[in-house]
Write a protein that holds these residues in place. Structure first.
Motif, PDB file in Angstrom:
ATOM      1  N   ASN A 133      30.986  -9.226 134.309  1.00  0.00           N
ATOM      2  CA  ASN A 133      31.258 -10.634 134.040  1.00  0.00           C
ATOM      3  C   ASN A 133      30.403 -10.971 132.825  1.00  0.00           C
ATOM      4  OD1 ASN A 133      31.644 -13.454 134.079  1.00  0.00           O
ATOM      5  ND2 ASN A 133      31.919 -13.425 136.295  1.00  0.00           N
ATOM      6  N   PRO A 134      30.996 -10.945 131.625  1.00  0.00           N
ATOM      7  CA  PRO A 134      30.198 -10.988 130.396  1.00  0.00           C
ATOM      8  C   PRO A 134      29.594 -12.360 130.112  1.00  0.00           C
ATOM      9  CG  PRO A 134      32.520 -11.012 129.862  1.00  0.00           C
ATOM     10  CD  PRO A 134      32.438 -10.817 131.340  1.00  0.00           C
ATOM     11  N   GLY A 135      28.345 -12.346 129.679  1.00  0.00           N
ATOM     12  CA  GLY A 135      27.677 -13.572 129.281  1.00  0.00           C
ATOM     13  C   GLY A 135      27.890 -13.912 127.826  1.00  0.00           C
ATOM     14  N   ASP A 136      28.552 -13.031 127.091  1.00  0.00           N
ATOM     15  CA  ASP A 136      28.845 -13.251 125.678  1.00  0.00           C
ATOM     16  C   ASP A 136      30.171 -12.580 125.369  1.00  0.00           C
ATOM     17  OD1 ASP A 136      28.716 -12.457 122.650  1.00  0.00           O
ATOM     18  OD2 ASP A 136      27.168 -13.997 122.893  1.00  0.00           O
ATOM     19  N   ALA A 137      31.000 -13.219 124.549  1.00  0.00           N
ATOM     20  CA  ALA A 137      32.335 -12.697 124.275  1.00  0.00           C
ATOM     21  C   ALA A 137      32.345 -11.559 123.274  1.00  0.00           C
ATOM     22  CB  ALA A 137      33.239 -13.826 123.767  1.00  0.00           C
ATOM     23  N   VAL A 138      31.246 -11.339 122.556  1.00  0.00           N
ATOM     24  CA  VAL A 138      31.242 -10.343 121.481  1.00  0.00           C
ATOM     25  C   VAL A 138      30.101  -9.334 121.605  1.00  0.00           C
ATOM     26  CG1 VAL A 138      31.086 -10.009 118.982  1.00  0.00           C
ATOM     27  CG2 VAL A 138      32.343 -11.973 119.885  1.00  0.00           C
ATOM     28  N   ALA A 139      28.924  -9.807 122.017  1.00  0.00           N
ATOM     29  CA  ALA A 139      27.711  -8.993 121.921  1.00  0.00           C
ATOM     30  C   ALA A 139      27.729  -7.738 122.788  1.00  0.00           C
ATOM     31  CB  ALA A 139      26.492  -9.850 122.274  1.00  0.00           C
ATOM     32  N   LEU A 140      28.577  -7.690 123.807  1.00  0.00           N
ATOM     33  CA  LEU A 140      28.607  -6.531 124.701  1.00  0.00           C
ATOM     34  C   LEU A 140      29.631  -5.486 124.278  1.00  0.00           C
ATOM     35  CD1 LEU A 140      28.497  -8.384 128.154  1.00  0.00           C
ATOM     36  CD2 LEU A 140      26.567  -7.616 126.762  1.00  0.00           C
ATOM     37  N   GLU A 160      37.706 -12.987 129.061  1.00  0.00           N
ATOM     38  CA  GLU A 160      38.343 -11.966 128.230  1.00  0.00           C
ATOM     39  C   GLU A 160      37.456 -11.595 127.057  1.00  0.00           C
ATOM     40  OE1 GLU A 160      42.485 -11.281 125.679  1.00  0.00           O
ATOM     41  OE2 GLU A 160      42.205 -13.077 126.926  1.00  0.00           O
ATOM     42  N   ILE A 161      37.354 -10.300 126.801  1.00  0.00           N
ATOM     43  CA  ILE A 161      36.632  -9.810 125.629  1.00  0.00           C
ATOM     44  C   ILE A 161      37.542  -8.837 124.894  1.00  0.00           C
ATOM     45  CG2 ILE A 161      34.345 -10.142 126.610  1.00  0.00           C
ATOM     46  CD1 ILE A 161      34.258  -7.230 127.327  1.00  0.00           C
ATOM     47  N   GLU A 162      37.178  -8.490 123.656  1.00  0.00           N
ATOM     48  CA  GLU A 162      38.051  -7.696 122.808  1.00  0.00           C
ATOM     49  C   GLU A 162      37.561  -6.269 122.614  1.00  0.00           C
ATOM     50  OE1 GLU A 162      38.605  -9.814 119.173  1.00  0.00           O
ATOM     51  OE2 GLU A 162      39.662 -11.499 120.121  1.00  0.00           O
ATOM     52  N   ALA A 163      36.660  -5.805 123.456  1.00  0.00           N
ATOM     53  CA  ALA A 163      36.185  -4.431 123.346  1.00  0.00           C
ATOM     54  C   ALA A 163      37.343  -3.471 123.600  1.00  0.00           C
ATOM     55  CB  ALA A 163      35.054  -4.187 124.347  1.00  0.00           C
ATOM     56  N   GLY A 201      26.791 -22.096 126.009  1.00  0.00           N
ATOM     57  CA  GLY A 201      26.694 -20.805 125.338  1.00  0.00           C
ATOM     58  C   GLY A 201      27.533 -19.732 126.004  1.00  0.00           C
ATOM     59  N   HIS A 202      27.864 -19.920 127.292  1.00  0.00           N
ATOM     60  CA  HIS A 202      28.718 -18.936 127.953  1.00  0.00           C
ATOM     61  C   HIS A 202      30.125 -19.064 127.385  1.00  0.00           C
ATOM     62  CE1 HIS A 202      31.076 -16.919 131.060  1.00  0.00           C
ATOM     63  NE2 HIS A 202      29.958 -16.336 131.438  1.00  0.00           N
ATOM     64  N   PRO A 203      30.792 -17.940 127.089  1.00  0.00           N
ATOM     65  CA  PRO A 203      32.109 -18.017 126.455  1.00  0.00           C
ATOM     66  C   PRO A 203      33.122 -18.820 127.260  1.00  0.00           C
ATOM     67  CG  PRO A 203      31.596 -15.776 127.204  1.00  0.00           C
ATOM     68  CD  PRO A 203      30.337 -16.545 127.245  1.00  0.00           C
ATOM     69  N   ALA A 204      33.100 -18.726 128.580  1.00  0.00           N
ATOM     70  CA  ALA A 204      34.052 -19.506 129.385  1.00  0.00           C
ATOM     71  C   ALA A 204      33.832 -20.995 129.174  1.00  0.00           C
ATOM     72  CB  ALA A 204      33.908 -19.151 130.861  1.00  0.00           C
ATOM     73  N   ASN A 205      32.580 -21.413 129.133  1.00  0.00           N
ATOM     74  CA  ASN A 205      32.289 -22.833 128.921  1.00  0.00           C
ATOM     75  C   ASN A 205      32.700 -23.280 127.525  1.00  0.00           C
ATOM     76  OD1 ASN A 205      30.836 -25.386 129.868  1.00  0.00           O
ATOM     77  ND2 ASN A 205      29.764 -24.961 127.960  1.00  0.00           N
ATOM     78  N   GLU A 206      32.472 -22.434 126.538  1.00  0.00           N
ATOM     79  CA  GLU A 206      32.835 -22.797 125.167  1.00  0.00           C
ATOM     80  C   GLU A 206      34.350 -22.975 125.029  1.00  0.00           C
ATOM     81  OE1 GLU A 206      30.355 -23.490 122.936  1.00  0.00           O
ATOM     82  OE2 GLU A 206      29.216 -23.184 124.784  1.00  0.00           O
TER      83      GLU A 206
END
Length: 259
Positions: A133-140, A160-163, A201-206
């Protein structure tokens, strides 16, 4: 990605096998009609050789039991606590079938660096799959792509992330927020409102808040007095609302996401 295909095939086979068992259990033997009386002179009956029925295909369990790791960087929310509990309960069912081991859980309040360490820990422990459950949409992205390249199945849940190679399981956070915000704005039409956000700062919240802003832009009569984080926690949200009531006793409405 061989490991990904292997695990997905396993669960599909389990579903097919369960359906096969259900079909067998529901089939009743049919009663045979009494044989008609034959005349005295009967033709000799030639019995056909018995044909052996193929055995029912068994579920594919090669490689099992699998070890699944969990990476969760946020535990303040009641939702995240429930998420971990539900994952443990569900995994017990698969453990009983011999398909999985105990979950390897990395779950604590932490930042991006901390979640990177969580994922590295899981990789070092040799897990077969990671639910993150990612805390950042890009950094991981980089470390998750490294996990995929190492043969680990990676599933991103709730965000959702783009990795490359990561399977995303979730919903459209922006659209989800826009649905409730549109209802709210249509009902209110105009007035002073306050907003209680999730974890800033959490991607879901943004994504959610960008959706709310987009909806409210079509309602010039709605005036946002203030927006504060409730950190997706019940106690924090209640305190924020108490502060709003003290500061703006006459506001007309408030919007907040659940979770």
């Amino acid at each position: 990605m061989k490991k990904l295909h292997k695990i997905l095939t396993l669960f599909v086979a389990m579903l097919l096998f369960a359906n096969l068992l259900a079909a067998c259990a529901s089939s009743e033997p049919t009663a045979e009609e009494p044989a008609a009386e034959q005349p005295a002179a009967e033709e000799p009956v030639v019995e056909e050789p018995a044909v052996e029925e193929p055995a029912a295909e068994q579920p594919m369990t090669e490689g099992a039991p699998y070890t699944i790791g969990i990476s969760n960087p946020f535990i303040t929310s009641e939702y995240r606590t429930q998420m971990i509990d539900d994952l443990e309960v569900t995994n017990e069912e698969y453990m009983a079938l011999g398909l999985s081991n105990e979950l390897v859980i990395e779950s604590e309040n932490t930042d991006v660096a901390g979640q990177l360490q969580q994922i590295e820990n899981l990789m070092n422990q040799g897990v077969d799959a990671i639910l993150v459950n990612p805390g950042d949409a890009v950094a991981l992205n980089q470390i998750l792509e490294e996990a995929v390249q190492a043969g680990i199945m990676v599933i991103s849940i709730d965000q959702e992330i783009e990795a490359e190679g990561v399977v995303n399981v979730g919903h459209d956070q922006k659209e989800w927020a826009m649905t409730s915000a549109a209802w709210f704005a249509d009902e209110l039409q105009e007035g002073d409102v306050v907003l209680i956000e999730g974890f800033i700062g959490h991607p879901a919240n943004e994504y959610r808040m960008s959706g709310v802003d987009e909806v409210f832009a079509d309602y010039p009569g709605i005036n946002v007095l203030a927006s504060e984080t409730g950190s997706w926690g019940e106690a924090t949200g209640q305190q924020v609302m108490a502060d709003f009531l003290a500061a703006y006793p006459d506001f007309d409405g408030y919007w907040t996401p659940d979770g």
